[in-house]
Design a protein around this motif. Structure first.
Motif, PDB file in Angstrom:
ATOM      1  N   ASP A 115      43.078  30.219  27.232  1.00 30.72           N
ATOM      2  CA  ASP A 115      42.066  30.621  26.909  1.00 30.72           C
ATOM      3  C   ASP A 115      40.933  30.479  27.876  1.00 30.72           C
ATOM      4  O   ASP A 115      39.847  30.775  28.003  1.00 30.72           O
ATOM      5  N   LYS A 116      41.344  29.729  28.856  1.00 31.41           N
ATOM      6  CA  LYS A 116      40.187  29.491  29.941  1.00 31.41           C
ATOM      7  C   LYS A 116      40.290  30.692  30.941  1.00 31.41           C
ATOM      8  O   LYS A 116      41.120  31.444  30.666  1.00 31.41           O
ATOM      9  N   THR A 117      39.353  30.531  31.981  1.00 31.36           N
ATOM     10  CA  THR A 117      39.349  31.644  32.850  1.00 31.36           C
ATOM     11  C   THR A 117      40.683  31.767  33.773  1.00 31.36           C
ATOM     12  O   THR A 117      41.594  30.863  33.759  1.00 31.36           O
ATOM     13  N   ASP A 118      40.824  32.707  34.100  1.00 28.37           N
ATOM     14  CA  ASP A 118      42.259  33.141  34.895  1.00 28.37           C
ATOM     15  C   ASP A 118      42.689  32.104  35.917  1.00 28.37           C
ATOM     16  O   ASP A 118      41.860  31.472  36.619  1.00 28.37           O
ATOM     17  N   PHE A 119      44.101  31.888  35.822  1.00 26.03           N
ATOM     18  CA  PHE A 119      44.707  31.009  36.762  1.00 26.03           C
ATOM     19  C   PHE A 119      46.040  31.408  37.179  1.00 26.03           C
ATOM     20  O   PHE A 119      46.613  32.203  36.533  1.00 26.03           O
ATOM     21  N   ILE A 120      46.519  30.873  38.396  1.00 21.89           N
ATOM     22  CA  ILE A 120      48.039  31.683  38.804  1.00 21.89           C
ATOM     23  C   ILE A 120      48.864  31.424  37.527  1.00 21.89           C
ATOM     24  O   ILE A 120      49.052  30.118  37.257  1.00 21.89           O
ATOM     25  N   GLY A 121      49.835  32.242  37.152  1.00 23.05           N
ATOM     26  CA  GLY A 121      50.767  32.213  36.131  1.00 23.05           C
ATOM     27  C   GLY A 121      50.214  32.519  34.762  1.00 23.05           C
ATOM     28  O   GLY A 121      51.215  32.568  33.843  1.00 23.05           O
ATOM     29  N   ARG A 122      49.070  32.684  34.581  1.00 28.45           N
ATOM     30  CA  ARG A 122      48.582  32.769  33.173  1.00 28.45           C
ATOM     31  C   ARG A 122      49.168  33.652  32.546  1.00 28.45           C
ATOM     32  O   ARG A 122      49.600  33.780  31.374  1.00 28.45           O
ATOM     33  N   GLU A 123      49.292  35.363  33.076  1.00 31.08           N
ATOM     34  CA  GLU A 123      49.873  36.284  32.428  1.00 31.08           C
ATOM     35  C   GLU A 123      51.237  36.054  31.928  1.00 31.08           C
ATOM     36  O   GLU A 123      51.665  36.282  30.811  1.00 31.08           O
ATOM     37  N   ALA A 124      52.030  35.437  32.998  1.00 36.31           N
ATOM     38  CA  ALA A 124      53.487  35.140  32.582  1.00 36.31           C
ATOM     39  C   ALA A 124      53.564  34.029  31.504  1.00 36.31           C
ATOM     40  O   ALA A 124      54.370  34.187  30.440  1.00 36.31           O
ATOM     41  N   LEU A 125      52.758  33.096  31.448  1.00 34.68           N
ATOM     42  CA  LEU A 125      52.859  31.820  30.525  1.00 34.68           C
ATOM     43  C   LEU A 125      52.263  32.472  29.216  1.00 34.68           C
ATOM     44  O   LEU A 125      52.814  32.182  27.971  1.00 34.68           O
ATOM     45  N   LEU A 126      51.270  33.338  29.199  1.00 33.44           N
ATOM     46  CA  LEU A 126      50.741  33.948  28.043  1.00 33.44           C
ATOM     47  C   LEU A 126      51.953  34.756  27.192  1.00 33.44           C
ATOM     48  O   LEU A 126      52.078  34.500  26.096  1.00 33.44           O
ATOM     49  N   GLN A 127      52.347  35.563  28.150  1.00 26.61           N
ATOM     50  CA  GLN A 127      53.691  36.186  27.697  1.00 26.61           C
ATOM     51  C   GLN A 127      54.807  35.351  26.989  1.00 26.61           C
ATOM     52  O   GLN A 127      55.403  35.627  25.874  1.00 26.61           O
ATOM     53  N   GLN A 128      55.184  34.296  27.696  1.00 35.08           N
ATOM     54  CA  GLN A 128      56.279  33.272  26.942  1.00 35.08           C
ATOM     55  C   GLN A 128      55.625  32.586  25.895  1.00 35.08           C
ATOM     56  O   GLN A 128      56.479  32.543  25.008  1.00 35.08           O
ATOM     57  N   LYS A 129      54.510  32.405  25.717  1.00 37.52           N
ATOM     58  CA  LYS A 129      53.866  31.828  24.582  1.00 37.52           C
ATOM     59  C   LYS A 129      53.786  32.681  23.437  1.00 37.52           C
ATOM     60  O   LYS A 129      54.175  32.176  22.246  1.00 37.52           O
ATOM     61  N   THR A 130      53.574  33.889  23.809  1.00 38.40           N
ATOM     62  CA  THR A 130      53.639  34.923  22.729  1.00 38.40           C
ATOM     63  C   THR A 130      54.863  35.490  22.118  1.00 38.40           C
ATOM     64  O   THR A 130      55.209  35.736  20.994  1.00 38.40           O
TER      65      THR A 130
END
Lengths: 366, 126
Positions: free
Chosen positions: A263-278
């Motif tokens: 939920d913090k500001t954008d960081f490298i890998g965020r999109e992929a990690l968010l997808q893995q989490k959800t």
């Protein structure tokens, strides 16, 4: 005949190498360094840290300073944990991830001052991390310095570590909280470690580190090698880069999601990690306990219904509980606690069950 | 200094054999147990298994690593030291007393390929 190429590959030595040799340590290559694996024996050193105190040479670890107007914003961009508005002196554990979520390295970020950070990275990854950090610094007003060769580092670990730090080394640290740092002149002292026990790490010039080492050994503190560093961290479920975290193993797969602040500001890998989490991950890191004494080692295959479902990342016959246990990356389908799985150990197959990947309770002083 | 026993045959991979008639008792040397550190598990073969000189027949595990055991001679396993299943540390206590397997030798001529105690002692100091 030694070729030039082989000479380049030669392992480095830390500033304490001669002292390890003098103490009769067994020395092996690790992370590009010739490191002490054990002095008196892994079991004895392990016990010293759990029950009293031990000292480790961890000078092989890498250090990078990040300074400048955009230092915080830059770290937020390359680091999975959230350091926004952190108080000075606080330390954060987290990862640098690739765009696909795979782990570049796991590291500590020390906030030394406003716009002034000290990053501690794994020895084997120094060159890779350094290249990665520079590559992603574009557009940020930051000054990066790889100070790995300057700093020596020792870790004083165990329930008696505070006493030893104060009485033997004369470093007041009772007020230092878990995961905080302070400086005394050029010496950096933090209440951190990699053993699951209370403890401290000291980063300083080579001369200062050498004198600390001598004082501690003279005072009877047990020198401890990387052998027991691995058994200690393994027992409390701490990951080792190369085993539990790799470019293929994301922090979400490794069960380290609490260090990934989506939920913090954008960081490298965020999109992929968010997808893995959800959406969930195909493979997960689990603990496995065997009924037998045979020891599952790194790379051994985990089976279910005769089919491979994953691999052991680290395994030991634990020193604290007299059980053969491991961490393994397996198909998420079989990752539920209590699931019966099998491990191929040489020619035989042994039954085990999925358990929590923590085989001993941590004893931090918080 | 690692202990070397007279009257035994030794392999370069640090196993020893004691020969009585056609029976060979096999263990690891004091040098080997010392290099391994605390032995926490011994992976034993089964009785009637065939072992072949130079081939792996089991493993000894210390805290830090698994080390394969290599048969110094060929033969059929006639007995395994079951005491090691529950007390692997016996290997550290006395590596010559606490043998690992006994085999019926299939080719006594193989013993000529092994070292005697004096040669092995020199081999270890190299």
């Amino acid at each position: 005949m030694v070729t030039e190429q082989e000479l380049e590959k030669k392992e480095k030595r830390t500033c304490l190498y001669d002292k390890h040799v003098a103490l009769g340590a067994l020395i092996s290559p690790f992370g590009g360094f010739e490191m002490p694996i054990q002095y008196a024996g892994i079991a004895l050193e392990h016990k010293a840290v759990r029950e009293k105190v031990g000292v480790f040479d961890v000078s092989h670890m890498g250090e990078v300073t990040v300074r400048g107007k955009d230092a915080e914003r830059y770290i937020q961009y390359i680091f999975t944990n959230d350091i926004a508005d952190a108080p000075i002196g606080k330390i954060y554990y987290g990862m640098m991830c690739q765009e696909d979520g795979g782990t570049v390295d796991d590291l500590l970020v020390y906030k030394m001052g406003e716009g002034d950070f000290f990053l501690v990275i794994n020895a084997a990854n120094i060159d890779k991390d350094w290249a990665w950090m520079q590559q992603h610094a574009e557009g940020f007003e930051v000054d990066l310095q790889n100070v790995s060769d300057f700093y020596g580092q020792i870790a004083v670990q165990g329930p008696e570590s505070e006493y030893v730090m104060e009485t033997v080394l004369g470093i007041p640290c009772s007020e230092l909280l878990f995961y905080t740092v302070k400086t005394i002149g050029d010496v950096i002292v933090s209440r951190t470690g990699y053993t699951g026990e209370d403890g401290f790490e000291i980063y300083a010039s080579v001369d200062y580190i050498r004198s600390c080492w001598d004082k501690l050994i003279e005072a009877g503190v047990q020198p401890c090698g990387l052998g027991c560093r691995d058994t200690l961290r393994f027992e409390v479920g701490l990951p080792l880069y190369g085993d539990e975290l790799t470019e293929e193993i994301s922090p979400i797969m490794a069960g380290l999601g609490i260090f990934v602040k989506l939920d913090k500001t954008d960081f490298i890998g965020r999109e992929a990690l968010l997808q893995q989490k959800t959406e969930g991950v195909a493979k997960k890191l689990v603990g496995i306990e065997l009924a037998d004494k045979a020891i599952p080692r790194h790379g051994y295959v985990v089976l279910k219904d005769g089919q491979p479902i994953g691999e052991v990342t680290t395994g030991y016959h634990t020193l604290s509980s007299d059980k053969s246990v491991c961490m393994a990356l397996i198909d998420s389908k079989w990752a539920a606690l209590g699931t019966v799985v099998f491990i191929q150990i040489r020619k035989k197959v042994f039954e085990g069950r999925v358990v929590k990947k923590k085989f001993y309770e941590k004893h931090y002083k918080k | 200094m690692a202990k070397v026993m007279e009257g035994l045959y030794y392999s370069e991979s640090h196993e020893w054999v004691r020969v009585e008639g056609n029976e060979g008792t096999i263990g690891i040397t004091d040098y080997a147990q010392n290099a391994l550190g605390n032995v926490v598990y011994v992976d034993l073969p089964e009785v009637d298994d065939e072992v072949e000189a130079g081939e792996e027949f089991g493993a000894v595990e210390s805290v830090k690593a698994a080390s394969d055991l290599y048969a110094p001679v060929s033969g059929t396993v006639i007995e395994v030291n079951e005491a090691l299943e529950n007390a692997p540390e016996l290997v550290n206590q006395d590596a010559y007393e606490n043998w690992i397997i006994k085999v019926e030798l299939s080719d006594k001529a193989e013993l000529e390929q092994l070292m005697d105690s004096k040669t092995y002692e020199e081999f270890c100091t190299k």
